[in-house]
Design an enzyme around this catalytic site. Sequence first.
Site, short mmCIF file in Angstrom:
data_model
loop_
_atom_site.label_atom_id
_atom_site.label_comp_id
_atom_site.label_asym_id
_atom_site.label_seq_id
_atom_site.Cartn_x
_atom_site.Cartn_y
_atom_site.Cartn_z
N CYS A 136 -12.20 53.18 -24.57
CA CYS A 136 -12.47 51.75 -24.03
C CYS A 136 -11.23 51.04 -23.70
CB CYS A 136 -13.63 51.23 -24.66
SG CYS A 136 -13.95 49.63 -23.67
N GLU A 199 -17.82 56.06 -20.91
CA GLU A 199 -17.08 55.19 -19.80
C GLU A 199 -17.43 55.46 -18.25
OE1 GLU A 199 -15.78 52.46 -20.09
OE2 GLU A 199 -15.70 52.22 -22.22
#
Length: 213
Positions: A136, A199
């Site tokens: 992330c 993601e």
Amino acid sequence: MTSTPSGLAARLWADNADLAAVCLAHPFVTGISDGTLPRERFASYVAQDAFFLEAFARAYALAVAYSRDRASLEAFADMLAGVREELRLHDSYAARWGIDLAAVEPVAATLAYTDFLIATASLGDVGLTCAAMTPCMRLYAYLGQALSGRSQETYGEWITTYAAPEFDALAATLERLLDRHATATPAVCRAYRRAMQLELAFFEGAYGQDGGR
């Protein structure tokens, strides 16, 4: 200045460069880049991301709890402070655009990511937790730097936030923690890859293809 990961962090980032490239080319990200992303889609993203970031903060808190040395404890605590800054940015978006963050209902992709993070961090293996959280941070630094210089008003603040040297430094700190605490086990490699996949699922959801990070 952009930092370059080294050691295991560098290997894992390189092994997942295919997913990073797909994220960069995703219409949600290109819409942020040129300002054409519909505002309602960005507003939905902000709401889901705020929910996600609260779970991200809890994962950092678990890493603090399971740290076995003071340096790591302090580093994870500093990373937790960085999440607070991101949440303040989301609060400012919410105030400007009339988003009620307290009323957010997480969608399936958001829950998949937050459940993965909390379940991984709850195992108490700090290296595995780093593997689940590093993608992330490094991905957003990568995206911010790739879009840096796109001076459009609507989403310029988002680009500036993630292109900032301060954010890159946070990503680099987490990568150093990954290098310190993890080894290239199948579990670590799977956790990193899974986070990258989540993601991408988040961007797909934010663009209206699924529903959240």
